[in-house]
Design a protein around this motif. Structure first.
Motif, PDB file in Angstrom:
ATOM      1  N   ASP A  85       0.812  -1.232   0.000  1.00 29.92           N
ATOM      2  CA  ASP A  85       0.000   0.000   0.000  1.00 29.92           C
ATOM      3  C   ASP A  85       0.842   1.277   0.000  1.00 29.92           C
ATOM      4  OD1 ASP A  85       0.882  -0.405   2.617  1.00 29.92           O
ATOM      5  OD2 ASP A  85      -1.064  -0.061   3.558  1.00 29.92           O
ATOM      6  N   GLU A 100       9.609  -1.162   4.203  1.00 25.80           N
ATOM      7  CA  GLU A 100       9.154  -1.539   5.558  1.00 25.80           C
ATOM      8  C   GLU A 100       9.913  -0.815   6.675  1.00 25.80           C
ATOM      9  OE1 GLU A 100       6.572  -3.713   6.473  1.00 25.80           O
ATOM     10  OE2 GLU A 100       6.042  -3.691   4.342  1.00 25.80           O
ATOM     11  N   HIS A 113       9.155  -0.860  10.584  1.00 25.97           N
ATOM     12  CA  HIS A 113       9.556  -1.916  11.526  1.00 25.97           C
ATOM     13  C   HIS A 113      10.999  -1.784  12.006  1.00 25.97           C
ATOM     14  CE1 HIS A 113       5.703  -3.715  10.907  1.00 25.97           C
ATOM     15  NE2 HIS A 113       5.892  -3.708   9.603  1.00 25.97           N
TER      16      HIS A 113
HETATM   17  C1  BGC Z   1       3.147  -3.023   7.166  1.00 27.60           C
HETATM   18  C2  BGC Z   1       3.459  -2.385   5.828  1.00 27.60           C
HETATM   19  C3  BGC Z   1       2.376  -1.379   5.459  1.00 27.60           C
HETATM   20  C4  BGC Z   1       2.164  -0.390   6.592  1.00 27.60           C
HETATM   21  C5  BGC Z   1       1.038   0.577   6.299  1.00 27.60           C
HETATM   22  C6  BGC Z   1       2.957  -1.940   8.196  1.00 27.60           C
HETATM   23  O1  BGC Z   1       2.655  -2.520   9.435  1.00 27.60           O
HETATM   24  O2  BGC Z   1       4.202  -3.882   7.564  1.00 27.60           O
HETATM   25  O3  BGC Z   1       3.559  -3.377   4.828  1.00 27.60           O
HETATM   26  O4  BGC Z   1       2.761  -0.687   4.302  1.00 27.60           O
HETATM   27  O5  BGC Z   1       1.889  -1.071   7.800  1.00 27.60           O
HETATM   28  O6  BGC Z   1      -0.174  -0.072   6.063  1.00 27.60           O
END
Ligand code: BGC
Length: 247
Positions: free
Chosen positions: A108, A153, A156
């Protein structure tokens, strides 16, 4: 009537939205259509909801679809804020068979980054762009001269002993009832870490809270210019439509 059209669907934590995109301008043709994200948000249930969204339009062509997770070669690899059943799902195959048409699946935030870079806040900007969506989690997109490095990512990354999205996603602010001042302090800590590692020339902030950017962006203590996203609630749809045309 525009000739160069695409179609995008954005799967989010609370809603699944889609619309027809004018690829020359990055604007939606008509309204976007939204259905609630099924709970639990399993792959099968979401695929049914995506079919319903597309069925609302008279659209026969290929579609791009975002998921809030890592996607490599059409397969979903993580599920921080969606049903764990997505991990290992060949989403490309699932959507292609449910929708009977060519499908491109991507992260996304990557979709939002593509859209902001071409049509929105990053348009005509020459340098390293870091787009961060602040919502339930933190999504990231890293783009340089129109090229996206997918699945970064950065939400994280651990910042001072805690995952960035557990420190500074807007959901943390909401859950804890923090003021903008207090939350901006956490966002600054996270953004300074990104600056140290990536040295972006521009940070674009997206997600619902970017609508109120004037309340918190001026409070950030970072070196890099930070500006709000322009496409707001259509960036995912527009970026998904872009991705469907690149495959
Ligand atoms: C996910 C991502 C995502 C983001 C926003 C994160 O927790 O790991 O893949 O783009 O949230 O939705």
């Amino acid at each position: 009537m525009a000739e160069n059209l695409g179609f995008g669907v954005d799967i989010g934590g609370s809603g699944i939205k889609g619309g027809v995109v004018d690829m020359d301008t990055g604007e939606l043709i008509g309204e976007r259509y939204k259905v609630p994200t099924p709970q639990p948000s399993t792959p099968g249930a979401c695929a049914g909801a995506v079919r319903e969204v597309i069925g609302h339009f008279d659209w026969e062509g290929p579609v791009g679809i975002t998921v809030p997770a890592v996607v490599t070669k059409g397969t979903v690899r993580s599920a921080a804020n969606i049903d764990a059943g997505w991990i290992g799902t060949d989403a490309s195959e699932l959507f292609t068979s449910t929708l009977n048409r060519p499908v491109t699946v991507l992260n996304d935030a990557d979709a939002a980054g593509l859209a902001e870079d071409r049509y929105g806040a990053g348009r005509d900007f020459d340098g390293v762009i870091l787009l961060l969506t602040l919502g339930t989690g933190i999504g990231s997109a890293l783009i340089y001269r129109g090229t996206l490095v997918p699945n970064t990512e950065f939400g994280h990354i651990e910042v001072e002993g805690k995952e960035a999205e557990h420190r500074a996603a807007s959901s943390v602010k909401d859950r804890r009832g923090w003021s903008y001042e207090k939350w901006a302090g956490q966002v600054s800590r996270v953004f300074r870490e990104y600056e140290k590692l990536l040295w972006p020339d521009l940070i674009i902030v997206g997600g619902g809270v970017s609508r109120k950017a004037d309340k918190w962006v001026p409070l950030l203590e970072v070196k890099t210019p930070v500006i709000p996203a322009k496409l707001l609630n259509t960036a995912g749809i527009v970026g998904a439509a872009m991705a469907s045309q690149r495959d």
